[in-house]
Write an enzyme that holds these catalytic residues in place. Structure first.
Site, mmCIF file in Angstrom:
data_model
loop_
_atom_site.group_PDB
_atom_site.id
_atom_site.type_symbol
_atom_site.label_atom_id
_atom_site.label_comp_id
_atom_site.label_asym_id
_atom_site.label_seq_id
_atom_site.Cartn_x
_atom_site.Cartn_y
_atom_site.Cartn_z
ATOM 1 N N ASN A 4 -118.366 7.681 -66.425
ATOM 2 C CA ASN A 4 -119.397 7.866 -65.397
ATOM 3 C C ASN A 4 -120.699 7.199 -65.820
ATOM 4 O OD1 ASN A 4 -120.317 8.546 -62.876
ATOM 5 N ND2 ASN A 4 -121.058 10.550 -63.487
ATOM 6 N N SER A 51 -114.048 9.893 -56.314
ATOM 7 C CA SER A 51 -114.483 8.667 -56.988
ATOM 8 C C SER A 51 -114.733 7.568 -55.963
ATOM 9 C CB SER A 51 -113.390 8.215 -57.951
ATOM 10 O OG SER A 51 -113.697 6.965 -58.520
ATOM 11 N N THR A 92 -119.235 1.990 -66.423
ATOM 12 C CA THR A 92 -117.868 1.921 -65.888
ATOM 13 C C THR A 92 -117.413 0.492 -66.099
ATOM 14 O OG1 THR A 92 -118.271 3.640 -64.273
ATOM 15 C CG2 THR A 92 -116.411 2.201 -63.802
HETATM 16 O O1 DON Z 1 -115.796 7.396 -60.120
HETATM 17 C C1 DON Z 1 -116.873 7.010 -59.715
HETATM 18 O O2 DON Z 1 -117.064 6.652 -58.570
HETATM 19 C C2 DON Z 1 -118.031 6.928 -60.695
HETATM 20 N N1 DON Z 1 -117.868 7.919 -61.714
HETATM 21 C C3 DON Z 1 -118.126 5.551 -61.242
HETATM 22 C C4 DON Z 1 -119.327 5.402 -62.122
HETATM 23 C C5 DON Z 1 -119.827 4.035 -62.225
HETATM 24 O O3 DON Z 1 -119.317 3.108 -61.662
HETATM 25 C C6 DON Z 1 -121.032 3.888 -63.089
HETATM 26 N N2 DON Z 1 -121.581 2.594 -62.940
HETATM 27 N N3 DON Z 1 -122.408 2.239 -62.254
#
Ligand code: DON
Length: 587
Positions: A394, A445, A374
C-alpha cells in the site's frame, strides 16, 4: 521521482494515429520469439531473465521478479504485503486471476479504527500493526511456482535470496521514501534494525543488506507456505504485532489462502480485454469506462472534448466503485450488470457533450496523498504464457513496521477498507457497506493487471498509483488502440478523475492552458500541473511482425525492459525471431 516534460503532442499524435484495431490480414506467428519482461527495477527484470535461462517459464520468471521486487523495492511491495497475478497459461489456453490480497484479521472491527470522538483514527489506519492485513504475497509465490512453474521454488527464489543477503545499491526513491516515513518507521525496533543497521538511514549509493529477509525467503523456499505462515517466522510476526498493541492469531496466519478467480472479460473496439475481477475495482471500472467511450470516436475529438468525455466516463465508473465494489466472498457485487455494454450505454446517455456533470459535493474531502508506491511487472514468454502482476504494501513502506528478526515489513492495506463509511482514505476514495472491514475479508483494491488482445497484437499492462491505477491502465489501453508503441504507452501524459473529489487531476504538460480554460468553461475543476504519478510497465507482442517490445515508465529511472530471444533450435523450427526492447527514455 524524476520530473519529465510531457508533450501534449504525444496525446494528439495518438489521436492522429487512432484506428480501430484492424482485422488482421497478415500471417500470425504462433509463438513469441523469446521472453520479454518489464518491471520497475533492473535487478527484478534480470532475475526473471536468469530464471528463464535456467529453463523456467513466465510463471517461474514471475516468482523470481516478484520476490526480487520484494527485496529491492521495500518501499513498494514485499512479503508483508499482497498482490494480484493475472496469468495466461498457453498450454491449456486458460486465464486465471491469482488473488493474493491481504485479509482483515478478526480484531479489525470498524470500531477499532475510530478515535474517542468517533472520527477515523488515521494513525491506526495507516501506521503500525492495526494498519496491516494478513499478508498474501508469500502464499502467491508458493502457489504460482507449484501449480504453474517448471522449476522448484528454491531455484526461482535464489536471485532474491542472493540480493537480500549480499545487498544492492540504494537508489533515490528508497532514500526519499524513507525520509517521508522516517518518523513512523523509527517507532519500531524491527524497522530500526533493518534500516538503521549501519547507524543511519539508507543513502543513495550505499549497499543495503537484509539478512533476516534472506533467511525468511530461504524458509519459504524450503518449506513452502509453512515457512512463512507457521513456525518461526509466523511466531515472530505474531509476537511483533502483539508487542506493538495489535492482535493477530496464529490461526489467521496459518489459514491464509490465495484465491483463484475467473478474470473479467469484455470487448472494446475489437480488443479483447482480460482484467482484474473483484476484490479489485479496476476491471469493473475499466469495463464501464471503455464501454462508455465506445460511443465516441475519440480520434475525431479535439483535446478539450476528448478530455471532457474521458473525465465524465471516469466520474461515473468511480461513483459505482464507491457504492457497489467490495470482496465478492462477503458481499454481492453486481458485476454482470456493471460490465454489461447496455449498462454502459445507459450511463453514456447521461453525459452532456458540452457540460461537466457535477459530482455530489461532499464537505471535507482531502486531496489524495501523493504516493507512487506499489509495483507492477509484465511478462510474455516464448510459449505464449503471460503474466500481469501488481503487488503492494500500500503506501510508502507500508505500515512502517518490520517484525523483528524476519525482515518482513508489514503492509498498511487496511486503509483500503472503508474503515469509516463515506470517509476518504489516503487516495481520497471512500466506500460504504460493500467495503466495510470484516474478519477474513479482502479490502477493495484498484490494482488492474490486464491483458489486451486484438487479432494482430497482444499487450500485458498494469501500474501502481492507488485509485489512479485504473486511469493509468485506461489511458495505456487507449494508447495501444491508437497505435502507440509500448514505450510511448508507458510515457503517455496522465489525467485522472475519481468522482470525488470532483476535480480533474492532470500531470504538468498533459493539458495546455487553452484546454484547461475550455474545460473550466464547461464546468470542470482542473488541477493542472500536478507532479507526475504512476510507474506503468508493459510488454507487447505483434503477431504479424512477430516482434516483442516493452515499455517502462520514464518517470521511474530504475525500471527496465529485458529480452531473451529464443535459443537457435526453436528459431529454426518457428518463424523468424525479432526482438526489440525500448528502454526507459533518458532525460
Ligand atoms: O490496492 C490498492 O488499490 C492500493 N493498495 C494500491 C496502492 C498503490 O498503488 C500505492 N501507490 N500509489
Amino acid at each position: 521521482m524524476r520530473p519529465i516534460v510531457h508533450v501534449l503532442s504525444a496525446m494528439l499524435l495518438s489521436l492522429a494515429l487512432a484506428l480501430p484495431a484492424a482485422a488482421a490480414t497478415k500471417a500470425q506467428a504462433k509463438h513469441p520469439p523469446g521472453t520479454v519482461i518489464a518491471s520497475a527495477h533492473a535487478l527484478a527484470t534480470d532475475a526473471g531473465l536468469e530464471t528463464t535461462r535456467a529453463g523456467g517459464n513466465a510463471f517461474d520468471a514471475a516468482v523470481a521478479v516478484s520476490a526480487m521486487l520484494a527485496v529491492v523495492e521495500p518501499v513498494s511491495s514485499g512479503l508483508g504485503g499482497g498482490g494480484f497475478f493475472l496469468l495466461h497459461d498457453a498450454k491449456s489456453g486458460r486465464d486465471v486471476f491469482v488473488d493474493a490480497r491481504e485479509i482483515a484479521p478478526r480484531s479489525a472491527t470498524p470500531q477499532a479504527y475510530l478515535d474517542a470522538k468517533g472520527d477515523l483514527d488515521r494513525d491506526r489506519a495507516t501506521n503500525g500493526p492495526w494498519s496491516a492485513g494478513i499478508p498474501g504475497l508469500p502464499a502467491a509465490l508458493v502457489h504460482i511456482a507449484g501449480r504453474y512453474g517448471r522449476l522448484p521454488l528454491s531455484k526461482s527464489l535464489a536471485p532474491a535470496i542472493r540480493v537480500a543477503r549480499n545487498g544492492f545499491p540504494v537508489y533515490a526513491r528508497l532514500e526519499k521514501g524513507y525520509g517521508s516515513r522516517r518518523a513512523v518507521m523509527e517507532r519500531y525496533p524491527g524497522t530500526r534494525a533493518v534500516f538503521l543497521a549501519d547507524g543511519d538511514p539508507p543513502t543513495e549509493g550505499e549497499t543495503f543488506r537484509q539478512p533476516d529477509l534472506a533467511n525468511t525467503l530461504e524458509l519459504l523456499a524450503r518449506k513452502g507456505s509453512d515457512g512463512f505462515y507457521r513456525g518461526d517466522v509466523a511466531s515472530k510476526l505474531l509476537a511483533a504485532v502483539k508487542e506493538e498493541g495489535g492482535m493477530w492469531t496464529a490461526a489467521e496466519l496459518a489459514g491464509y489462502r490465495v484465491r483463484e478467480r475467473e478474470p473479467l472479460r469484455f470487448r472494446y473496439r475489437g480488443w479483447r480485454v482480460t482484467t482484474a475481477p473483484p476484490p479489485s475495482s479496476g476491471g469493473v471500472a475499466l469495463a464501464e469506462i471503455l464501454q462508455m467511450l465506445e460511443g465516441w470516436d475519440l480520434a475525431k475529438l479535439d483535446a478539450t472534448h476528448r478530455t471532457h468525455i474521458l473525465v465524465e466516463a471516469m466520474r461515473r465508473a468511480f461513483r459505482d466503485r464507491t457504492i457497489y465494489l467490495g470482496d465478492p466472498d462477503f458481499v454481492k457485487v453486481p458485476v454482470a450488470r456493471l460490465i454489461d455494454a447496455d449498462y454502459a450505454a445507459g450511463l453514456r446517455a447521461t453525459i452532456h457533450p458540452e457540460r461537466a456533470t457535477p459530482s455530489d459535493l461532499l464537505p471535507g474531502v482531502p486531496a489524495p496523498l501523493e504516493d507512487d508506491e506499489t509495483t507492477h511487472f509484465s511478462i510474455i514468454d516464448a510459449q505464449g504464457n503471460l503474466v500481469s502482476a501488481t503487488q503492494t504494501v500500500n503506501l510508502t513502506y507500508g505500515s512502517g513496521m518490520v517484525a523483528p528478526g524476519t525482515g518482513v515489513l508489514l503492509n498498511n492495506e487496511m486503509d483500503d477498507f472503508a474503515l469509516k463509511p463515506g470517509t476518504p482514505n489516503a487516495f481520497g476514495v471512500m466506500g460504504f457497506e460493500a467495503n466495510a472491514p470484516k474478519a477474513g475479508k479482502r479490502m477493495l483494491s484498484s490494482m488492474t493487471p490486464s491483458f489486451i488482445e486484438s487479432d494482430g497484437k497482444l499487450a500485458v499492462i498494469g501500474a501502481p498509483g492507488g485509485s489512479r491505477i485504473i486511469t493509468e491502465v485506461l489511458l495505456g489501453i487507449l494508447g495501444y488502440d491508437a497505435g502507440l508503441s509500448a514505450q510511448q504507452v508507458a510515457a503517455l501524459p496522465r489525467i485522472h478523475h475519481q468522482w470525488q473529489p470532483d476535480v480533474i487531476s492532470a500531470e504538468a504538460g498533459a493539458l495546455d492552458t487553452a484546454t484547461v480554460s475550455a474545460l473550466q468553461a464547461m464546468g470542470h475543476r482542473v488541477n493542472a500541473g500536478e507532479s507526475p504519478w504512476g510507474n506503468l510497465q508493459t510488454v507487447a507482442w505483434d503477431r504479424e511482425d512477430n516482434r516483442l517490445e516493452g515499455g517502462t515508465d520514464p518517470r521511474n529511472p530504475t525500471g527496465k525492459v529485458g529480452v531473451l530471444p529464443l535459443a537457435p533450435q526453436r528459431e529454426r523450427s518457428g518463424s523468424r525471431p525479432a526482438v526489440s526492447a525500448t528502454q526507459a527514455l533518458e532525460p
